[in-house]
Design a protein around this motif. Structure first.
Motif, PDB file in Angstrom:
ATOM      1  N   THR A  57      57.642  67.144  23.197  1.00 40.22           N
ATOM      2  CA  THR A  57      56.844  68.324  23.507  1.00 40.22           C
ATOM      3  C   THR A  57      55.973  68.045  24.718  1.00 40.22           C
ATOM      4  N   SER A  58      55.878  69.049  25.563  1.00 33.50           N
ATOM      5  CA  SER A  58      55.139  68.854  26.813  1.00 33.50           C
ATOM      6  C   SER A  58      53.655  68.766  26.516  1.00 33.50           C
ATOM      7  N   PRO A  59      52.952  67.945  27.247  1.00 34.16           N
ATOM      8  CA  PRO A  59      51.498  67.933  27.150  1.00 34.16           C
ATOM      9  C   PRO A  59      50.933  69.234  27.693  1.00 34.16           C
ATOM     10  N   PRO A  60      49.690  69.547  27.371  1.00 37.00           N
ATOM     11  CA  PRO A  60      49.131  70.814  27.840  1.00 37.00           C
ATOM     12  C   PRO A  60      49.258  70.961  29.353  1.00 37.00           C
ATOM     13  N   LYS A  61      49.796  72.082  29.754  1.00 35.35           N
ATOM     14  CA  LYS A  61      49.972  72.321  31.190  1.00 35.35           C
ATOM     15  C   LYS A  61      48.939  73.349  31.626  1.00 35.35           C
ATOM     16  N   GLN A  62      47.920  72.832  32.279  1.00 33.23           N
ATOM     17  CA  GLN A  62      46.855  73.748  32.653  1.00 33.23           C
ATOM     18  C   GLN A  62      47.143  74.517  33.935  1.00 33.23           C
TER      19      GLN A  62
ATOM     20  N   ALA B 164      42.670  69.264  37.398  1.00 27.87           N
ATOM     21  CA  ALA B 164      43.303  70.248  36.529  1.00 27.87           C
ATOM     22  C   ALA B 164      44.455  69.629  35.746  1.00 27.87           C
ATOM     23  N   GLU B 165      45.027  68.553  36.304  1.00 26.71           N
ATOM     24  CA  GLU B 165      46.169  67.917  35.646  1.00 26.71           C
ATOM     25  C   GLU B 165      45.793  66.580  35.001  1.00 26.71           C
ATOM     26  N   ALA B 166      44.495  66.288  34.941  1.00 24.83           N
ATOM     27  CA  ALA B 166      44.071  64.974  34.451  1.00 24.83           C
ATOM     28  C   ALA B 166      44.616  64.699  33.049  1.00 24.83           C
ATOM     29  N   ALA B 167      44.611  65.725  32.187  1.00 24.81           N
ATOM     30  CA  ALA B 167      45.091  65.540  30.819  1.00 24.81           C
ATOM     31  C   ALA B 167      46.586  65.230  30.818  1.00 24.81           C
ATOM     32  N   PHE B 168      47.301  65.902  31.696  1.00 30.90           N
ATOM     33  CA  PHE B 168      48.741  65.668  31.829  1.00 30.90           C
ATOM     34  C   PHE B 168      49.007  64.215  32.221  1.00 30.90           C
ATOM     35  N   PHE B 169      48.251  63.737  33.259  1.00 35.29           N
ATOM     36  CA  PHE B 169      48.440  62.356  33.716  1.00 35.29           C
ATOM     37  C   PHE B 169      48.073  61.367  32.598  1.00 35.29           C
ATOM     38  N   GLN B 170      46.984  61.683  31.882  1.00 34.90           N
ATOM     39  CA  GLN B 170      46.530  60.782  30.824  1.00 34.90           C
ATOM     40  C   GLN B 170      47.579  60.685  29.714  1.00 34.90           C
ATOM     41  N   ALA B 171      48.177  61.849  29.371  1.00 39.03           N
ATOM     42  CA  ALA B 171      49.197  61.859  28.327  1.00 39.03           C
ATOM     43  C   ALA B 171      50.415  61.039  28.761  1.00 39.03           C
ATOM     44  N   ARG B 172      50.819  61.230  30.030  1.00 34.19           N
ATOM     45  CA  ARG B 172      51.963  60.459  30.542  1.00 34.19           C
ATOM     46  C   ARG B 172      51.625  58.975  30.565  1.00 34.19           C
ATOM     47  N   LEU B 173      50.373  58.649  30.933  1.00 36.23           N
ATOM     48  CA  LEU B 173      49.963  57.238  30.968  1.00 36.23           C
ATOM     49  C   LEU B 173      50.068  56.620  29.579  1.00 36.23           C
ATOM     50  N   GLU B 174      49.591  57.379  28.574  1.00 31.58           N
ATOM     51  CA  GLU B 174      49.617  56.826  27.217  1.00 31.58           C
ATOM     52  C   GLU B 174      51.047  56.543  26.774  1.00 31.58           C
ATOM     53  N   LYS B 175      51.937  57.492  27.099  1.00 32.32           N
ATOM     54  CA  LYS B 175      53.346  57.275  26.756  1.00 32.32           C
ATOM     55  C   LYS B 175      53.889  56.072  27.510  1.00 32.32           C
TER      56      LYS B 175
END
Lengths: 464, 302
Positions: A57-62, B164-175
């Motif tokens: 599942t994709s992470p939140p895409k803001q 705006a994409e910090a959460a996205f990068f953080q999630a990818r980093l964790e993976k």
């Protein structure tokens, strides 16, 4: 109708291409080998990944789809998070980082920072040569050329350079010879102009063609092409002035530059005011230069640099006498980087046409060189160079006595060969031989050089 | 007619220029391809990544092609290995790039060595000892522990540049980190038998790999960093290889193989030519690269 048809099909083409690109992009996304979830890599085959890591599942895409943020909102977020960014950064450098597994994580070491970090990078280049000429009066006119039989100190170049502040960097090349010291170059370069503009100001070598702005350390031969000494003077074309250049927003490298420099100087602007400095009375009493440089990445292994340059400035022969110099330069380089190889093959050629107005006439001459360089071993390279210049002709095509070089009443040819050994990239030993055929002399002149060059210190990176 | 043609040309030119002017995604430029693969693993589709060099290319000696300055002029973030690895070519490109945002010290300039424990720091470096890096050895990307630290730094900086994409990068980093932990454990298991095994390196590129896997670096094919092997040195090396029962000669693919192959053949050691970095242009992820590296190292017989 015909025109309309063409323009419509051109538009159609672009639209089609854009769509195709968009489609290609959309298709390319699902197969991303860089996604940490993608298959491959040294995970033991039998072990299933943890639920968290295996999640598709994709992470939140803001920033996607309807949730797209406006630039104002983005700015707000940046302002809000900006305050935290600094602390995040500081934490990143100091803390225990790096390893989520065992306890043997490499720990960051604080980098010692002192006042020394702000000192300019300094390097010293020594160029010396043992020379032998078949004549007592060699026609070597370059300031760094070996010019008489025996030992020659070509130069001791002290280079200094560093960022000044966020807006400028400073570079200087001070040349020491046995006669004294000269400020070969000392200029500031902007780092932060908008629209990919860059300004250089101070004492600078102009970027006419390819070889003029380079230093002996970057040359494939121990001396400079003779036509450069003839047109610009012993030290190459340089002076106090300013240069503005711009990188065009195109898919390939196109740089356009213009510069304005002092038109006086026997060794630096010989075809302009040269030794007879008539002073500056209006803006056209400078040497003004325009150049376009283009670079083409033909493949990973092949590169091509192509430039055209034109300079215009006053000469002292008459009240409104002007001099034009037009030039073109080409540099084709083969250096395989897609496999193990030390091979470098390059072809470099530059030609100039000089046109000087004198009272009631125009003097024209042409000259240039072509050189081939071949690095055949990690530490060995060979080079061949051919140079040619015409006699000076007037408007009606007749040979005339050149006021700057009265003895050069005919064509001149010169061929040189050089063999270079580099113990490391910081030193080189070069053996060079040349045959000079000035048609106004009875016999050709032979020359042989054994050159040593060393570089100490943190020598700056070289331009292509 | 001519007016319409002019309009069409203008539109065509605009269409050509638009991609160059558009700045929708963060553009990341890296000096070496492994950093590019790491950045792509963290940034995914939110970033555009270009590497200035190829894995087949010696990163000490990259030509400062103007096309590389063009890439840098459009970059939002530059990732460098540091420790002087790029000092022979990058500074000229950086000045030519006219991009204040990625100059050394700027926020768009990340020296990845700042996040790893640097080996071989020399208090009294002198070039009479060869082309040494006084600030430390720059070849740390051969150690996955350093790679984890670098990935974290990349994610953090990407998040700062594109909050705006910090959460996205953080999630990818964790993976990425979780996968890295597994991959590293797997490799450590497969290569555990290399602990204490004596090897020779070509260039001084392997202290980090040795530190991680526990192989013992006995000597180098280069008499001093950057100096090609001489017959006398190769003879000494062969004697050392026999005496110490050296099992492998490790080198990057961009170094010549003649001397190493000779020593390997005469001493019974394996010549192991390792890719110096991930083939980013060919779509090789860091994990695929680590697997390729591991398979090569598995050929060493203790």
């Amino acid at each position: 109708m015909r025109h309309k048809g063409i323009s419509c099909s051109a538009l159609g083409c672009i639209a089609g291409l854009t769509t195709a690109l968009a489609v290609a992009r959309a298709h390319a996304q699902p197969v991303d080998p860089f996604d940490p979830d993608a298959a491959g890599g040294p995970v033991p085959p039998a072990v299933p990944t943890t639920p968290g890591a295996a999640s598709t599942t994709s992470p939140p895409k803001q920033g996607a789809g309807e949730g797209e943020l406006t630039p104002e909102e983005l700015a707000e977020i940046e302002r809000a998070t900006g305050a935290d960014a600094g602390t995040l950064r500081d934490a990143g450098r100091g803390g225990g980082l790096g390893d989520s597994g065992s306890g043997k994580a490499p720990l960051p070491v604080p980098v010692p920072a002192g006042a020394a970090a702000f000192l300019p990078d300094i390097s010293v280049v020594l160029g010396a040569a043992l020379a032998a000429f078949s004549t007592e009066e060699p026609l070597q006119a370059g300031g760094h050329d070996p010019s008489s039989s025996g030992f020659n100190l070509q130069q001791v170049e002290l280079s200094l350079g560093k960022s000044v502040d966020p807006y400028f960097r400073f570079d200087a090349n001070l040349v020491f010879t046995l006669e004294g010291v000269e400020v070969e170059e000392a200029y500031a370069t902007t780092l932060d102009l908008p629209a990919k503009l860059q300004l250089r100001a101070g004492q600078l070598l102009t970027r006419f063609g390819r070889i003029n702005a380079t230093h002996p350390h970057g040359w494939d031969f121990a001396d400079q092409p003779f036509f450069w000494s003839k047109v610009w003077g012993s030290d190459g074309n340089r002076g106090l002035g300013a240069e503005l250049s711009v990188l065009l927003p195109l898919p390939w490298y196109v740089e356009i530059l213009g510069s304005t420099t002092e038109a006086a100087g026997e060794g630096t602007a010989r075809s302009f005011y040269g030794a007879e400095d008539l002073g500056v009375r209006s803006p056209i009493d400078f040497e003004n230069l325009l150049a376009v440089k283009q670079f083409f990445d033909l493949s990973h292994d092949w590169s091509l640099l192509f430039g055209v340059s034109a300079a215009n400035g006053p000469n002292p022969s008459g009240r409104h006498s002007r001099t034009d110099v037009f030039g073109t330069d080409l540099y084709l380089k083969y250096r395989p980087i897609t496999r193990q190889s030390f091979t470098v093959v390059s072809l470099q050629s530059e030609w100039m046409l000089r046109r000087r107005q004198v009272p009631d006439d125009v003097l024209v001459d042409v000259g240039g060189y072509a050189q081939l360089f071949y690095r055949f071993e990690q530490r060995w390279g060979a080079a061949l160079r051919y140079e040619y210049a015409t006699a000076t002709q007037n408007r009606s095509g007749a040979r005339v006595v050149d006021p700057l070089d009265p003895s050069h009443a005919a064509d001149r040819h010169r061929a040189s060969a050089a063999l270079t050994f580099w113990p490391t990239e910081f030193s080189r030993i070069r053996l060079q031989g040349s045959a000079d055929v000035p048609r106004w002399l009875e016999r050709p002149t032979w020359a042989g050089f054994l050159q040593l060059e060393t570089v100490t210190g943190s020598h700056g990176a070289h331009a292509f | 007619m001519i007016q319409k043609l002019f309009v069409a040309l203008t539109v065509a030119l605009a269409a050509l220029l638009a991609p160059a002017l558009a700045r929708a995604e963060v553009k990341v430029v890296t000096t070496v391809p492994t950093l590019a693969s790491l950045a792509k693993a963290i940034g995914g589709s939110k970033i555009k990544v270009v590497s200035l060099s190829l894995p087949t290319q010696d990163p000490h000696f990259v030509d400062a092609k103007p096309s590389l300055a063009l890439e840098l002029s459009q970059a939002d973030l530059l990732l460098v290995v540091g420790q002087g690895l790029e000092s022979g070519w990058l500074p000229a490109l950086l000045t030519g790039a006219r991009n204040a945002g990625i100059q050394a010290g700027a926020h768009g300039h990340l020296d990845c060595s700042g996040r790893v424990r640097v080996l071989d720091v020399s208090q009294n470096a002198d070039r009479s000892q060869g082309d040494v890096h006084p600030d430390g050895n720059p070849h740390y990307l051969f150690d996955p522990r350093a790679v984890g630290a670098v990935a974290e730094g990349i994610a953090r900086r990407l998040g700062e540049l594109d909050p705006a994409e910090a959460a996205f990068f953080q999630a990818r980093l964790e993976k990425f980190q979780s996968r890295l932990g597994e991959a590293r454990a797997a490799v450590e298991g497969r290569l555990a038998r290399l602990r204490g095994v004596p090897v020779i390196g070509y260039h001084k590129s392997w202290p980090y790999l040795a530190d991680w896997l526990g192989v013992e670096l006995v000597d180098y094919v280069e008499p001093k960093p950057g100096i090609p092997p001489t017959p006398a040195h190769v003879a000494r090396l062969l004697a050392t290889a026999r005496k110490r029962n050296v099992r492998a000669i490790l080198q990057e693919s961009y170094y010549p193989e003649e001397s190493s192959a000779l020593v390997a053949e005469k001493s019974g050691a394996a010549l192991v030519v390792l890719p110096s970095g991930a083939d980013f242009e060919g779509g090789q992820s860091y994990f695929a690269y680590l697997e390729a590296l591991t398979q090569k190292l598995e050929s060493i017989r203790p």
